[in-house]
Design a protein around this motif. Structure first.
Motif, PDB file in Angstrom:
ATOM      1  N   ALA A 189       4.836   3.577  -7.310  1.00  9.15           N
ATOM      2  CA  ALA A 189       3.319   3.236  -6.824  1.00  9.15           C
ATOM      3  C   ALA A 189       2.701   2.772  -8.002  1.00  9.15           C
ATOM      4  O   ALA A 189       1.889   1.746  -7.555  1.00  9.15           O
ATOM      5  CB  ALA A 189       2.731   4.909  -6.285  1.00  9.15           C
ATOM      6  N   THR A 226       0.855  -1.127   0.034  1.00 10.03           N
ATOM      7  CA  THR A 226      -0.190  -0.173  -0.109  1.00 10.03           C
ATOM      8  C   THR A 226       0.799   1.243  -0.116  1.00 10.03           C
ATOM      9  O   THR A 226       1.817   1.362   0.929  1.00 10.03           O
ATOM     10  CB  THR A 226      -0.986  -0.024   1.268  1.00 10.03           C
ATOM     11  OG1 THR A 226      -1.727  -1.069   1.067  1.00 10.03           O
ATOM     12  CG2 THR A 226      -1.702   1.239   1.097  1.00 10.03           C
ATOM     13  N   CYS A 227       0.675   1.996  -0.792  1.00  6.75           N
ATOM     14  CA  CYS A 227       1.269   3.406  -0.965  1.00  6.75           C
ATOM     15  C   CYS A 227       0.515   4.383  -0.449  1.00  6.75           C
ATOM     16  O   CYS A 227      -0.609   4.738  -0.667  1.00  6.75           O
ATOM     17  CB  CYS A 227       1.774   3.692  -2.474  1.00  6.75           C
ATOM     18  SG  CYS A 227       3.278   2.694  -2.921  1.00  6.75           S
ATOM     19  N   ALA A 262       2.511  -1.043  -6.292  1.00  5.26           N
ATOM     20  CA  ALA A 262       1.456  -1.018  -5.396  1.00  5.26           C
ATOM     21  C   ALA A 262       0.229  -1.806  -5.534  1.00  5.26           C
ATOM     22  O   ALA A 262      -0.194  -1.860  -7.004  1.00  5.26           O
ATOM     23  CB  ALA A 262       0.886   0.477  -4.965  1.00  5.26           C
TER      24      ALA A 262
END
Ligand SMILES: Nc1ncnc2c1ncn2[C@@H]1O[C@H](COP(=O)(O)OP(=O)(O)OP(=O)(O)O)[C@@H](O)[C@H]1O
Ligand SMILES: [Mg+2]
Lengths: 264, 284
Positions: A223, A44-45, A227
């Motif tokens: 990301a 998770t970013c 992510a």
């Protein structure tokens, strides 16, 4: 509090679960009710403008900051509290330390121990905290340093390493504790542009190996590529979250769009 | 215009003033040393006679271990006081502050005499098990707190107060990120202090503690007031009998100077040891 019991039994118990987490510094409320769930094995970013509370929230997850309201679980356990019957008891320093063993953290400014060599940095916590025999810890540290591409720098002090090398040692140091969750707070922000890639590569490798990670970053490329979920924070709340395609590709909120326009 | 092949002589700036002052200082020093040597009271022969007398050597040994013991106790106590002062507990903070206030705020000489005459204040030292009346320990104070014990007590308690401030400064000089990194690795506060904070604080603590040790070595001379059996007591005992005050003071001065030189060398070695990791190119 029934949530804990339900989640403990579910097969896919979230690694991190935040419900309405608030945090105040004096009169200023920095986190105003954060909701977030991170499933095991997911990356998770956290994105958001400066001062939006990204670091603060990350530090709440391993109890470097104490939350003022809401609830926060890591792997089914309430952060900072122990439940006994229907009462919550605040954990003692020793118990807090015990839970932090399982959560690795990587800082923007590396925070390596400058008086210890790279290898000594990596074996310090396994030997002193977990009681791993020194020889085994050394062998494992050598493997970890090799994994981050620094097998030949084991004897160097942090002051003799570049920023990117220091950050990779810091990642190895965190991994030596066999964490079930890794927290990264802008791990590449203090680095020269040409050194960023090496650190991101190590992180990509970790993600590919299935490590659960929460990453505060301004690296949009990372990301997008790595992510599973992206959460956009602003003003102490999660404004918008979803897959990178959703949040970065088709942001629903005006504030997200304004932020992305600036950084992309 | 000079051609390329010609050799050109460079004339450096001439520092006439420098030469003049140097000459003046050397001259004055020579006059002073000659006056000293010409003095009939210096008696180099007497100095030589007493320099290695066994009771003078005993005094040297006592001065040395008194210094080391006071420094070890003072440093250990100083760490405790420093940690107390930085603690979140207001009672610990207050006690530490009060201790430092008293022991830094009164002359060491007064403290030494005070412990030397502790018996006048507290005649007997008694330790009983509470509520049972069982006496574990009961002796006159003067028997327990001899001159030597009083000297050790006064010197080390005084040193604790000074060391506490030096060590507190050293601890505060360590970056907060270090404690955080240790905490994030699951290290307990005590382990963090021992393995992460103190080793780094050392670099800041050692130079002033080296000076503390040198000061302590010389401060031990004060315990001669309560017959502390140190070097100063030894030479005093001699000159009170034979009135050769100056030669015996020279004997003491020579020994103090030699010991301080030794300590300075030790300080240099220790500073090098704890500087590891802070100077580039210091790989071992
Ligand atoms: N120890 C503190 N005391 C008081 N205020 C603080 C403290 N730490 C952070 N803050 C404030 O809390 C807010 C959120 O800070 P935080 O560091 O979480 O932001 P961030 O999203 O990580 O920003 P950045 O991208 O600049 O790192 C900021 O306004 C900051 O000034
Ligand atoms: Mg931040």
């Amino acid at each position: 509090m029934t949530v804990t019991d339900v989640t403990t039994r579910t097969a896919t118990r979230p690694m991190v679960r935040a419900e309405g987490v608030t945090k105040r510094y004096g009169p200023v409320e920095v986190l105003k009710g954060i909701d977030l769930t991170v499933a095991p094995g997911e990356v998770t970013c956290l994105l958001g403008p400066s001062g939006s509370g990204k670091s603060t929230f990350l530090r709440c997850i391993n109890h470097l900051e104490r939350i003022d309201g809401g609830q926060l679980w890591v792997d089914g356990e309430l952060v900072g509290y122990r439940r006994h019957g229907d009462k919550l008891y605040e954990l003692k320093a020793r118990e807090v330390a015990r839970r932090r063993r399982d959560i690795g953290m990587v800082f923007q400014r590396f925070n390596l121990f400058p008086h210890l060599t790279a290898l000594a940095n990596v074996i310090e916590a396994p030997v002193r905290v977990l009681g791993t025999p020194r020889e085994r810890a050394r062998a494992e540290a050598a493997r970890l340093l090799e994994r981050v591409g620094l097998a030949d720098k084991a004897g160097n002090y942090p002051g003799q390493l570049s920023g990117g090398q220091q950050q990779r040692v810091a990642i190895a140091r965190a991994l030596a504790m066999h964490p079930k969750l890794m927290l990264f707070d802008e791990p590449t922000s203090a680095l020269d542009p040409e050194l960023v890639g090496d650190v991101l590569d190590v992180m990509k490798g970790l993600a590919a190996d299935g490590m659960t990670m929460v990453v505060v970053t301004h690296e949009m490329g990372f990301a997008r590529e790595v992510a599973d979920n992206v959460a956009f924070l602003d003003g102490g709340v999660v404004v918008e979250s979803g897959t990178p395609a959703e949040v970065l590709g088709a942001p629903k909120h005006e504030r997200t769009r304004a932020f992305l326009d600036k950084v992309l | 215009m000079t051609s390329d092949t010609e050799t050109v002589r460079v004339v450096p700036v001439r520092h006439y003033g420098r030469w003049l002052t140097a000459l003046l200082v050397v001259g004055l020093t020579v006059l002073f040393v000659r006056a000293l040597l010409d003095s009939p009271n210096l008696e180099p022969g007497t100095v030589r006679e007493y320099l290695f007398k066994d009771y003078v050597l005993d005094g040297v040994v006592t001065t040395l271990w008194l210094t080391l013991l006071a420094m070890v106790l003072g440093t250990v106590g100083g760490v405790v006081l420093a940690v107390m002062r930085l603690s979140a507990n207001p009672v610990l903070r207050g006690v530490s502050w009060g201790f430092i206030w008293v022991f830094r705020g009164t002359p060491l000489l007064v403290q030494i005499i005070f412990f030397g005459f502790l018996g006048a204040l507290i005649p007997r030292l008694t330790l009983t098990v509470p509520f049972t009346g069982t006496v574990l320990f009961d002796k006159p104070t003067s028997v327990v707190v001899t001159g030597t014990v009083a000297a050790v007590l006064a010197l080390s308690l005084n040193e604790m107060a000074y060391a506490a401030e030096v060590i507190r400064g050293g601890i505060l000089a360590v970056d907060a990120g270090q404690t955080e990194a240790a905490a994030a690795l699951g290290m307990s506060p005590a382990l963090t202090l021992r393995r992460v904070v103190l080793p780094q604080a050392m670099r800041v603590i050692i130079p002033p503690m080296g000076n503390e040790t040198i000061t302590m070595l010389k401060s031990t001379a004060l315990v001669s007031i309560i017959a502390g059996r140190d070097l100063m007591t030894a030479v005093q005992t001699v000159y009170q009998n034979n009135y050769k005050v100056i030669p015996l003071l020279v004997v003491a001065a020579i020994w103090y100077l030699a010991l301080v030189s030794l300590l300075s060398a030790g300080q240099w070695l220790i500073e090098r040891r704890f500087g590891r990791g802070f100077a580039r190119g210091g790989v071992r």
